[in-house]
Design a protein around this motif. Structure first.
Motif, PDB file in Angstrom:
ATOM      1  N   TRP A 484       0.827  -1.207   0.000  1.00 33.10           N
ATOM      2  CA  TRP A 484       0.000   0.000   0.000  1.00 33.10           C
ATOM      3  C   TRP A 484       0.864   1.260   0.000  1.00 33.10           C
ATOM      4  O   TRP A 484       0.488   2.283  -0.595  1.00 33.10           O
ATOM      5  CB  TRP A 484      -0.951  -0.011   1.193  1.00 33.10           C
ATOM      6  CG  TRP A 484      -2.215  -0.747   0.870  1.00 33.10           C
ATOM      7  CD1 TRP A 484      -2.519  -2.040   1.171  1.00 33.10           C
ATOM      8  CD2 TRP A 484      -3.327  -0.235   0.141  1.00 33.10           C
ATOM      9  NE1 TRP A 484      -3.752  -2.372   0.678  1.00 33.10           N
ATOM     10  CE2 TRP A 484      -4.280  -1.274   0.048  1.00 33.10           C
ATOM     11  CE3 TRP A 484      -3.627   0.995  -0.449  1.00 33.10           C
ATOM     12  CZ2 TRP A 484      -5.499  -1.114  -0.606  1.00 33.10           C
ATOM     13  CZ3 TRP A 484      -4.845   1.153  -1.095  1.00 33.10           C
ATOM     14  CH2 TRP A 484      -5.765   0.120  -1.173  1.00 33.10           C
ATOM     15  N   GLU A 485       1.998   1.205   0.675  1.00 33.46           N
ATOM     16  CA  GLU A 485       2.899   2.362   0.635  1.00 33.46           C
ATOM     17  C   GLU A 485       3.320   2.638  -0.807  1.00 33.46           C
ATOM     18  O   GLU A 485       3.299   3.791  -1.265  1.00 33.46           O
ATOM     19  CB  GLU A 485       4.115   2.109   1.521  1.00 33.46           C
ATOM     20  CG  GLU A 485       3.789   2.041   3.009  1.00 33.46           C
ATOM     21  CD  GLU A 485       5.039   1.929   3.865  1.00 33.46           C
ATOM     22  OE1 GLU A 485       6.088   2.447   3.458  1.00 33.46           O
ATOM     23  OE2 GLU A 485       4.959   1.311   4.941  1.00 33.46           O
ATOM     24  N   LYS A 486       3.699   1.591  -1.527  1.00 34.00           N
ATOM     25  CA  LYS A 486       4.135   1.762  -2.915  1.00 34.00           C
ATOM     26  C   LYS A 486       2.964   2.192  -3.808  1.00 34.00           C
ATOM     27  O   LYS A 486       3.135   3.007  -4.725  1.00 34.00           O
ATOM     28  CB  LYS A 486       4.746   0.459  -3.440  1.00 34.00           C
ATOM     29  CG  LYS A 486       6.023   0.042  -2.717  1.00 34.00           C
ATOM     30  CD  LYS A 486       7.113   1.101  -2.863  1.00 34.00           C
ATOM     31  CE  LYS A 486       8.383   0.692  -2.162  1.00 34.00           C
ATOM     32  NZ  LYS A 486       9.421   1.769  -2.237  1.00 34.00           N
ATOM     33  N   ALA A 487       1.780   1.635  -3.542  1.00 36.30           N
ATOM     34  CA  ALA A 487       0.609   2.000  -4.342  1.00 36.30           C
ATOM     35  C   ALA A 487       0.248   3.466  -4.152  1.00 36.30           C
ATOM     36  O   ALA A 487      -0.089   4.169  -5.118  1.00 36.30           O
ATOM     37  CB  ALA A 487      -0.577   1.111  -3.975  1.00 36.30           C
ATOM     38  N   MET A 488       0.323   3.933  -2.907  1.00 35.51           N
ATOM     39  CA  MET A 488      -0.011   5.332  -2.651  1.00 35.51           C
ATOM     40  C   MET A 488       1.024   6.276  -3.252  1.00 35.51           C
ATOM     41  O   MET A 488       0.697   7.407  -3.641  1.00 35.51           O
ATOM     42  CB  MET A 488      -0.163   5.568  -1.155  1.00 35.51           C
ATOM     43  CG  MET A 488      -1.334   4.831  -0.511  1.00 35.51           C
ATOM     44  SD  MET A 488      -2.918   5.088  -1.355  1.00 35.51           S
ATOM     45  CE  MET A 488      -3.117   6.846  -1.152  1.00 35.51           C
ATOM     46  N   GLU A 489       2.265   5.839  -3.316  1.00 31.26           N
ATOM     47  CA  GLU A 489       3.290   6.643  -3.996  1.00 31.26           C
ATOM     48  C   GLU A 489       2.958   6.796  -5.483  1.00 31.26           C
ATOM     49  O   GLU A 489       3.286   7.805  -6.106  1.00 31.26           O
ATOM     50  CB  GLU A 489       4.664   5.984  -3.860  1.00 31.26           C
ATOM     51  CG  GLU A 489       5.246   6.003  -2.456  1.00 31.26           C
ATOM     52  CD  GLU A 489       6.562   5.241  -2.376  1.00 31.26           C
ATOM     53  OE1 GLU A 489       7.199   5.051  -3.430  1.00 31.26           O
ATOM     54  OE2 GLU A 489       6.935   4.813  -1.271  1.00 31.26           O
ATOM     55  N   LYS A 490       2.270   5.799  -6.023  1.00 28.08           N
ATOM     56  CA  LYS A 490       2.015   5.741  -7.458  1.00 28.08           C
ATOM     57  C   LYS A 490       0.808   6.586  -7.880  1.00 28.08           C
ATOM     58  O   LYS A 490       0.720   7.023  -9.040  1.00 28.08           O
ATOM     59  CB  LYS A 490       1.812   4.277  -7.870  1.00 28.08           C
ATOM     60  CG  LYS A 490       1.786   4.018  -9.368  1.00 28.08           C
ATOM     61  CD  LYS A 490       1.695   2.526  -9.641  1.00 28.08           C
ATOM     62  CE  LYS A 490       1.525   2.210 -11.115  1.00 28.08           C
ATOM     63  NZ  LYS A 490       2.698   2.626 -11.905  1.00 28.08           N
ATOM     64  N   ILE A 491      -0.141   6.812  -6.964  1.00 30.67           N
ATOM     65  CA  ILE A 491      -1.328   7.595  -7.317  1.00 30.67           C
ATOM     66  C   ILE A 491      -0.937   9.063  -7.478  1.00 30.67           C
ATOM     67  O   ILE A 491      -0.428   9.680  -6.537  1.00 30.67           O
ATOM     68  CB  ILE A 491      -2.426   7.444  -6.249  1.00 30.67           C
ATOM     69  CG1 ILE A 491      -2.899   5.990  -6.169  1.00 30.67           C
ATOM     70  CG2 ILE A 491      -3.604   8.364  -6.555  1.00 30.67           C
ATOM     71  CD1 ILE A 491      -3.939   5.736  -5.099  1.00 30.67           C
ATOM     72  N   PRO A 492      -1.175   9.662  -8.644  1.00 31.83           N
ATOM     73  CA  PRO A 492      -0.722  11.040  -8.881  1.00 31.83           C
ATOM     74  C   PRO A 492      -1.382  12.076  -7.974  1.00 31.83           C
ATOM     75  O   PRO A 492      -0.744  13.062  -7.601  1.00 31.83           O
ATOM     76  CB  PRO A 492      -1.107  11.294 -10.350  1.00 31.83           C
ATOM     77  CG  PRO A 492      -1.207   9.933 -10.966  1.00 31.83           C
ATOM     78  CD  PRO A 492      -1.721   9.048  -9.870  1.00 31.83           C
ATOM     79  N   PHE A 493      -2.664  11.872  -7.619  1.00 28.50           N
ATOM     80  CA  PHE A 493      -3.360  12.872  -6.801  1.00 28.50           C
ATOM     81  C   PHE A 493      -4.275  12.158  -5.823  1.00 28.50           C
ATOM     82  O   PHE A 493      -5.198  11.442  -6.224  1.00 28.50           O
ATOM     83  CB  PHE A 493      -4.173  13.810  -7.688  1.00 28.50           C
ATOM     84  CG  PHE A 493      -4.646  15.053  -6.981  1.00 28.50           C
ATOM     85  CD1 PHE A 493      -3.830  16.159  -6.840  1.00 28.50           C
ATOM     86  CD2 PHE A 493      -5.928  15.112  -6.453  1.00 28.50           C
ATOM     87  CE1 PHE A 493      -4.268  17.309  -6.192  1.00 28.50           C
ATOM     88  CE2 PHE A 493      -6.387  16.246  -5.798  1.00 28.50           C
ATOM     89  CZ  PHE A 493      -5.550  17.358  -5.671  1.00 28.50           C
ATOM     90  N   TYR A 494      -4.009  12.347  -4.538  1.00 29.80           N
ATOM     91  CA  TYR A 494      -4.785  11.677  -3.504  1.00 29.80           C
ATOM     92  C   TYR A 494      -5.287  12.705  -2.500  1.00 29.80           C
ATOM     93  O   TYR A 494      -4.568  13.626  -2.102  1.00 29.80           O
ATOM     94  CB  TYR A 494      -3.944  10.619  -2.783  1.00 29.80           C
ATOM     95  CG  TYR A 494      -4.693   9.936  -1.661  1.00 29.80           C
ATOM     96  CD1 TYR A 494      -5.825   9.164  -1.924  1.00 29.80           C
ATOM     97  CD2 TYR A 494      -4.304  10.080  -0.334  1.00 29.80           C
ATOM     98  CE1 TYR A 494      -6.541   8.556  -0.909  1.00 29.80           C
ATOM     99  CE2 TYR A 494      -5.013   9.464   0.690  1.00 29.80           C
ATOM    100  CZ  TYR A 494      -6.132   8.703   0.399  1.00 29.80           C
ATOM    101  OH  TYR A 494      -6.844   8.107   1.416  1.00 29.80           O
ATOM    102  N   VAL A 495      -6.537  12.525  -2.095  1.00 26.92           N
ATOM    103  CA  VAL A 495      -7.196  13.395  -1.115  1.00 26.92           C
ATOM    104  C   VAL A 495      -7.564  12.543   0.089  1.00 26.92           C
ATOM    105  O   VAL A 495      -8.222  11.503  -0.057  1.00 26.92           O
ATOM    106  CB  VAL A 495      -8.474  14.029  -1.713  1.00 26.92           C
ATOM    107  CG1 VAL A 495      -9.124  14.961  -0.694  1.00 26.92           C
ATOM    108  CG2 VAL A 495      -8.154  14.759  -3.010  1.00 26.92           C
ATOM    109  N   HIS A 496      -7.161  12.968   1.280  1.00 23.55           N
ATOM    110  CA  HIS A 496      -7.495  12.203   2.481  1.00 23.55           C
ATOM    111  C   HIS A 496      -8.348  13.050   3.404  1.00 23.55           C
ATOM    112  O   HIS A 496      -7.968  14.155   3.792  1.00 23.55           O
ATOM    113  CB  HIS A 496      -6.233  11.746   3.227  1.00 23.55           C
ATOM    114  CG  HIS A 496      -6.492  10.605   4.155  1.00 23.55           C
ATOM    115  ND1 HIS A 496      -5.722  10.315   5.254  1.00 23.55           N
ATOM    116  CD2 HIS A 496      -7.459   9.644   4.149  1.00 23.55           C
ATOM    117  CE1 HIS A 496      -6.189   9.251   5.869  1.00 23.55           C
ATOM    118  NE2 HIS A 496      -7.235   8.827   5.215  1.00 23.55           N
ATOM    119  N   ILE A 497      -9.526  12.508   3.748  1.00 26.26           N
ATOM    120  CA  ILE A 497     -10.446  13.133   4.693  1.00 26.26           C
ATOM    121  C   ILE A 497     -10.282  12.382   6.005  1.00 26.26           C
ATOM    122  O   ILE A 497     -10.571  11.188   6.088  1.00 26.26           O
ATOM    123  CB  ILE A 497     -11.896  13.029   4.191  1.00 26.26           C
ATOM    124  CG1 ILE A 497     -12.019  13.634   2.789  1.00 26.26           C
ATOM    125  CG2 ILE A 497     -12.848  13.711   5.165  1.00 26.26           C
ATOM    126  CD1 ILE A 497     -13.334  13.313   2.104  1.00 26.26           C
TER     127      ILE A 497
END
Length: 847
Positions: A484-497
């Protein structure tokens, strides 16, 4: 950190650490008391109703508020489900509310590099700027006809979930609304579904039971209906026998009549052996199951039985189950592979059947969420049918309906871009041959949450370009966490609520502060316990402390409003057109009004005087807010004994035609056989064996020679679903969990193994599996089965706040996250993450 237990109980003021960092104009938590004596509470305040979501029990509670401060939490005395009682978790919520490490304002990332060791360099921004940045990125996907490359990740939720979780991605044009549920408990629901067509958590009639078998569960600490179990457990021990099957001496096991310290993953062997004894000795419940036509018991060890000789009553396939699986599954056989003595298996089986029908086989994730745990789930529930406790007094039951309103239909708000985007395959790959992922009677309706990381990393079936996550922390809470760490690095734009800056937040481009669910929002919840289903209110008992918004309603409204300004008004039109205040007839004009209107809309059937109610007769919205909970009529016994079950045979299925039909449909969809599907799912069964509960050899990662100990985990009674580790009370009273230590994270190892591997209590060790390594402290503890290492889940945060971590700035964790040593795999029928059953072998090395 030096507070004593006695000091904690007597304290009337929290430590300075609790409120450190709060600005002078913000309310501060000034008092806390463990007693329910009203004379110790100042009369100047008021009790206000809300709902705790510290676990899936979702208990109705009341919050004492004085001068705008939340002072104390207690159970709602109007609730029949929890007797007006609570467990420790709602108390910890107060520290969550006043946590100085909460996200206080929207933020944006200024460091484009993403990674565990990268500083995001967040800077504060306005809500307008934050929402504008979010919708700009989403509109880019619409313009490029790539709406399917957007994903919405959901963690916990309320009754308003579909307003955001379903409506936003659907109207926008993405199939990718991904729930956390498959990392929580879906395999637990699998067994009851394929046997009696009931997909939900069960309720248990503890008040009248005479025997309880607990399958790797500790209900006074975790799993379902914790406050009810705590308040009823003394009565249960007085009138009933309790058998706990668990490699760890849990709090429940320490009080039980029988502790069966099973080898992790071998629960299925005990299921088959117990069923064998009940049938061989003729002690099944004939009213529910039926009997041999001539009255002579033909179930004999090793002997097949003619199906025509047995006449079933409310069940289907008992003889098939015997012939295919049970005839050779003696306690002596099970003892060899489970590590539980045969004489104890005999005793538990006989006592369980003798108590019938007031007997409970309590199914839980500990036995079901294993790679081959689906059949253990099926078998553990089938034991309830053998003794006639299905929907019976003192047994296992369903629950009455809580009539919350569904959200209005969405189809008319979908444009061509949305319709095209929705047709794409989901990023979790459900529906592929290895993932039938069925739920609620439908193939591919279940979610394969943890597989999303692999889908993102492999860009299969496509690449995800943007995601929004709320009330979730998959980087911490999913097995194989490094993926998941690597996957989140790969997402170009992420929003966390989020309420707290969690591990998932470290990969965010935009961070949006969420209101705390118990204290700062409107909402409605439904749940059940104690044979009573209920709908419970959430309300803002205090003004929000910071510049936060409600995730499922307010933030959804702001996104819809921003879309409309940019020429895409469909979501805004849906919210405006379809949601009307049922009391006033007015529509919302801003996000705060929408939060209230949506709550009233969804809960209307509970309080509107024009609605017919099968339960409490609440006659106005204000009455519902004041009372705080609507109780359904008590769950009746034997409802489906008379009506028939919703299975393919209309009976309780030991031989599951329901499962057979689903697997056949799935196989045909892939132009293959059921046997090939079973192979793809890593199950051993072939032919008809696949349709009955049966034993399957557990799968473990790691060679025994290199990784000699089997690793298993449990949940804490102080763990608010992984969200309480940044509170001092969680850390100070962690030793409330048997074998654990305050302010530490220990791996509990039997003294025999400690001597064998040259370690002792207090030693720091590196724990390694094929997945990864963590560092923790050794605890010599007789409550762990030899050959097994046990550790509680919840510690090991490297980002959550100054208490949860050893050094928040340097991202040094307090202890280790179990999910960094648990490899990623699944119970494939349901799509559930396999996190129990000793999936990982480990080795330990002194540091």
């Amino acid at each position: 950190m030096g507070i004593s237990r006695r000091g904690f109980i007597k304290a009337s003021a929290v430590t300075g650490a609790t409120v450190a960092g709060l600005s002078a104009n913000k309310p501060m938590l000034t008092a806390f008391s463990e007693t329910d004596k009203k004379e110790q509470i100042a009369e100047s305040g008021k009790w206000l109703a809300s709902t705790c979501q510290g676990c899936t029990t979702w208990c109705p509670v009341q919050v004492y508020v004085e001068n705008g401060r939340a002072i104390k939490v207690r159970g709602n005395p109007n609730s029949k489900g929890n007797h007006g009682k609570i467990c420790p978790r709602p108390h910890l919520a107060i520290q969550q509310l006043y946590d100085p490490d909460r996200v206080k304002v929207p933020m944006k990332r200024t460091n484009p590099k993403k990674g565990r060791n990268e500083d995001p360099k967040f800077v504060p921004i306005s809500w307008e700027e934050a929402i504008d940045a979010v919708t700009d990125k989403m509109m880019e996907l619409r313009k490029s006809h790539e709406t399917h490359k957007f994903a919405l990740f959901r963690g916990r939720y309320t009754g308003a979930a579909d307003i955001f979780y379903k409506a936003l991605p659907t109207i926008f044009g993405s199939p990718n609304n991904i729930s956390h549920s498959a990392i929580c408990a879906e395999a637990e629901k699998l067994g009851p579904y394929v046997t009696e067509a009931f997909w939900d958590y069960r309720d248990y009639d503890l008040e009248h039971t005479r025997y309880v078998i607990m399958w790797s569960t500790d209900p006074v600490s975790s799993n379902r209906q914790v406050p009810h179990a705590i308040s009823m457990f003394g009565k249960v021990l007085d009138q009933a026998k309790v058998a706990v099957i668990d490699p760890r001496l849990s709090a429940t096991a320490s009080k039980a009549d029988e502790w069966l310290p099973v080898i992790p993953g071998q629960d299925g062997a005990l299921v088959s052996a117990i069923a064998h004894v009940i049938l061989k000795e003729g002690i099944w419940n004939r009213e529910f199951v039926g009997d041999f036509k001539d009255g002579e018991n033909l179930f004999a060890k090793g002997s097949a039985v003619d199906e025509a000789a047995f006449e079933e009553n409310k069940t289907y396939g008992i003889v098939k189950w015997w012939n295919l699986e049970l005839k050779d599954r003696t306690p002596e056989w099970a003892a060899e592979i489970s590590g539980v003595p045969a004489e104890q298996i005999y005793r538990v089986a006989r006592d369980f059947a003798e108590a019938a029908p007031r007997a409970i086989s309590w199914l839980a994730p500990g036995s079901a969420m294993q790679i081959r745990g689906g059949y253990t789930s099926m078998g553990a529930h089938a034991l309830n049918a053998l003794v006639g406790s299905i929907e019976n007094i003192g047994g296992t039951n369903r629950g009455e309906k809580v009539p919350l309103e569904s959200i209005p239909e969405l189809d008319s708000y979908l444009d061509e871009i949305a319709k095209k985007g929705k047709k794409h395959e989901k990023i979790d790959q459900r529906g592929r041959i290895q993932f039938p992922a069925f739920a609620k009677g439908e193939l591919h309706k279940g979610v394969v949450t943890n597989n999303v990381a692999d889908g993102i990393l492999n860009e299969d079936p496509y690449d995800i370009k943007m995601a929004i996550g709320y009330w979730n922390n998959f980087v911490f809470s999913c097995t194989g966490a490094q993926r998941w760490e690597k996957a989140m690095e790969k997402i170009p734009f992420y929003v966390h609520i989020t309420v707290n800056p969690a591990e998932m937040t470290q990969y965010a481009d935009i961070v949006l502060p969420a209101c705390h669910q118990l204290f700062e929002r409107w909402g409605v919840i439904k749940s059940k316990q104690n044979m009573n289903a209920y709908g419970s209110i959430q309300q803002p008992v205090i003004e929000p402390l910071w510049d936060c918004k409600v995730d499922e309603t307010e933030i959804g409204w702001l996104i819809a409003e921003s879309f409309a300004k940019k020429g895409f008004s469909n979501l805004y039109d849906y919210y405006r057109n379809e949601f009307t205040d049922p009391e006033t007839g007015k529509k919302a004009t801003n996000e705060k009004e929408f939060n209230l209107v949506a709550t009233k809309f969804l809960s209307k059937k509970l309080w509107d005087p024009s609605e017919e109610k099968k339960g409490d007769q609440i006659s106005s919205w204000q009455e519902f807010v004041d009372v705080g909970v609507w109780n359904a009529k008590r769950t009746p016994y034997k409802k489906h004994w008379e009506e028939g079950f919703e299975t393919a045979s209309t009976k309780f299925e030991f031989y599951s035609e329901t499962l057979k039909g689903l697997l056949d449909e799935h196989a045909k969809g892939h132009n293959t056989s059921i046997d090939k599907v079973m192979e793809a799912m890593k199950y051993e069964a072939r032919g008809d064996l696949a349709f009955v509960p049966h034993y399957e050899e557990p799968i473990r990662y790691g060679d025994e020679k290199e990784f000699p100990l089997i690793f298993t985990e449990h949940r804490s009674r102080l763990n608010r679903e992984g969200r309480s580790a940044n509170t001092t009370w969680y850390q100070e009273f962690k030793d409330a969990d048997p074998g654990d230590e305050k302010w530490d994270d220990v791996i509990k190892i039997n003294p025999i193994d400690c001597k064998k591997y040259g370690v002792k209590s207090g030693d720091r060790v590196k724990v390694t599996s094929v997945q990864g390594s963590i560092e923790v402290t050794v605890k010599e503890w007789e409550g762990t089965r030899p050959g097994v290492a046990v550790k509680c889940y919840g510690q090991g945060h490297w980002a959550y706040g100054r208490i949860a971590t050893m050094d928040y700035q340097k991202k040094i964790a307090r202890g280790g996250n179990n999910n960094e040593i648990l490899p990623s795999d699944y119970e494939h029928l349901s799509g559930s993450t396999a996190r129990h059953g000793g999936i990982a072998r480990i080795k330990i090395e002194k540091i």
